[in-house]
Design an enzyme around this catalytic site. Structure first.
Site, PDB file in Angstrom:
ATOM      1  N   GLY A  17     -39.740 -60.706 103.333  1.00  0.00           N
ATOM      2  CA  GLY A  17     -38.468 -61.466 103.586  1.00  0.00           C
ATOM      3  C   GLY A  17     -37.799 -61.737 102.247  1.00  0.00           C
ATOM      4  O   GLY A  17     -36.381 -61.600 102.098  1.00  0.00           O
ATOM      5  N   ASP A  18     -38.509 -62.015 101.212  1.00  0.00           N
ATOM      6  CA  ASP A  18     -37.805 -62.182  99.702  1.00  0.00           C
ATOM      7  C   ASP A  18     -37.386 -61.081  99.202  1.00  0.00           C
ATOM      8  O   ASP A  18     -36.297 -61.123  98.311  1.00  0.00           O
ATOM      9  CB  ASP A  18     -39.052 -62.961  98.951  1.00  0.00           C
ATOM     10  CG  ASP A  18     -39.631 -64.339  99.299  1.00  0.00           C
ATOM     11  OD1 ASP A  18     -38.887 -65.099 100.061  1.00  0.00           O
ATOM     12  OD2 ASP A  18     -40.799 -64.557  99.385  1.00  0.00           O
ATOM     13  N   GLY A  50     -35.767 -54.550 113.563  1.00  0.00           N
ATOM     14  CA  GLY A  50     -34.484 -54.346 112.683  1.00  0.00           C
ATOM     15  C   GLY A  50     -33.830 -55.756 112.389  1.00  0.00           C
ATOM     16  O   GLY A  50     -34.481 -56.604 112.055  1.00  0.00           O
TER      17      GLY A  50
END
Ligand code: RIB
Length: 319
Positions: A262-263, A236
């Site tokens: 991540g993007d 998380g």
């Protein structure tokens, strides 16, 4: 609800992706199982994801006058990203990322900047209208640092909220932190920026312990960042601001390729926050968008659409 307007200042790469059973050792030749190309670059991934998630998006960046650059532009245009401030640089190639993705979905990436290295203050000055029109501006570190620092200031001065993905991790001038409203980073990057480059391995592969995590985030807040959002993969993540701090839960998925996850997370967080959502709600939406991206191959092809994130959240009993 008004449509959020987002400026993405950053890199555009063509990703050359090989799948292999594992990462090769130094000096080893390893047989892979497949090869493909896909649009990528942290900037263009974030721009595409923001558009697919419902924002009006401006892409500010540079490509070469080659086929890779044309393909990237056409994918962004198809998603209705405004590319009028994306410049084509003659005599230089579009940025390229050589990526090895293992069968367990993890990747390693080697980049050459190409035209991304030509994104400079002058390009930003030619694009200053974008900051006036946008609510939020997103930056990463695959373009020159001076441009990022300048762009953050321009964005702030025009009244934009700023979001920085400080990857790839490099030493940053102190002044940058004060210009960042939301810093979105993983544990390895957090270790790099709080403990120093030689401690970056503290963030991977098993992650930081709780005390270190909270201490490190506090350190970045003290440097001037307003909110720190740490992504921790299957564990998380953690959010800290001057007002509050909380953990958020991961969504369990079968990950085939984490490239661009991540993007996707950062874009989703930015879209939701720009729409006025609470931080907790925005982070949950972002975690869903990041998890969805892991279930697909390639960066551009895995950036999720709004309706997909909504359906995913509903299936998880979150809406
Ligand atoms: O964040 C993922 C991206 O990093 C890839 O698309 C690759 O181009 C590198 O920039």
């Amino acid at each position: 609800m008004e449509v959020p307007v987002i400026a993405v200042v950053g890199s555009l790469n063509m990703d050359l992706v090989v799948r292999a059973p594992r990462q090769p050792l130094l000096g080893e030749t390893l047989m892979g199982s497949s090869f493909g190309t896909a649009g990528g670059g942290k900037g263009s991934n974030q721009a595409l994801a923001c558009a697919r998630l419902g924002a009006d998006v401006y892409m500010v960046g540079c490509v070469g006058s080659d086929d890779f650059g044309r393909r990237l532009r056409s994918t962004l245009l198809e998603a209705k990203v405004d590319c009028q401030y994306m410049e084509v640089c003659a005599g230089v190639g579009t940025g390229v990322a050589v990526i090895t993705v293992t069968d367990s979905g993890e990747n390693s990436i080697v980049l050459t900047s190409g035209a991304n290295a030509l994104l400079d203050r002058a390009t930003l000055e030619r694009s200053k209208e974008v900051f006036r029109r946008s609510d939020t501006a997103l930056f990463q570190l695959e373009t020159p640092l001076d441009t990022v620092a300048w762009g953050l200031k321009m964005a702030r001065n025009s009244g934009c909220k700023t979001v920085l993905t400080p990857a790839p991790a490099v030493e940053l001038p102190q002044e940058i932190w004060r210009q960042v409203d939301f810093l979105v980073l993983n544990e390895t990057e957090l270790a790099f920026y709080s403990l120093g480059p030689s401690f970056a391995s503290a963030g991977a592969p098993s992650g930081m312990d709780e005390d270190k995590l909270q201490e490190s985030a506090q350190q970045l807040l003290q440097q001037g960042v307003k909110t720190v959002v740490v992504t921790r993969g299957a564990r998380g993540g953690y959010v800290a601001s001057r007002q509050k701090a909380f953990h958020f839960e991961p969504f369990r998925v079968h990950s085939v390729d984490s490239t661009g996850a991540g993007d996707s997370f950062c874009a989703a967080l930015s879209v939701k926050l720009t729409e006025g959502a609470l931080l907790e709600e925005a982070v949950e939406f972002a975690a869903a968008a990041g998890a969805l991206a892991c279930t697909r191959h390639g960066a551009h092809p895995s950036m999720p659409w709004r309706h997909e994130v909504k359906a995913f959240l509903e299936a998880a009993g979150k809406m």
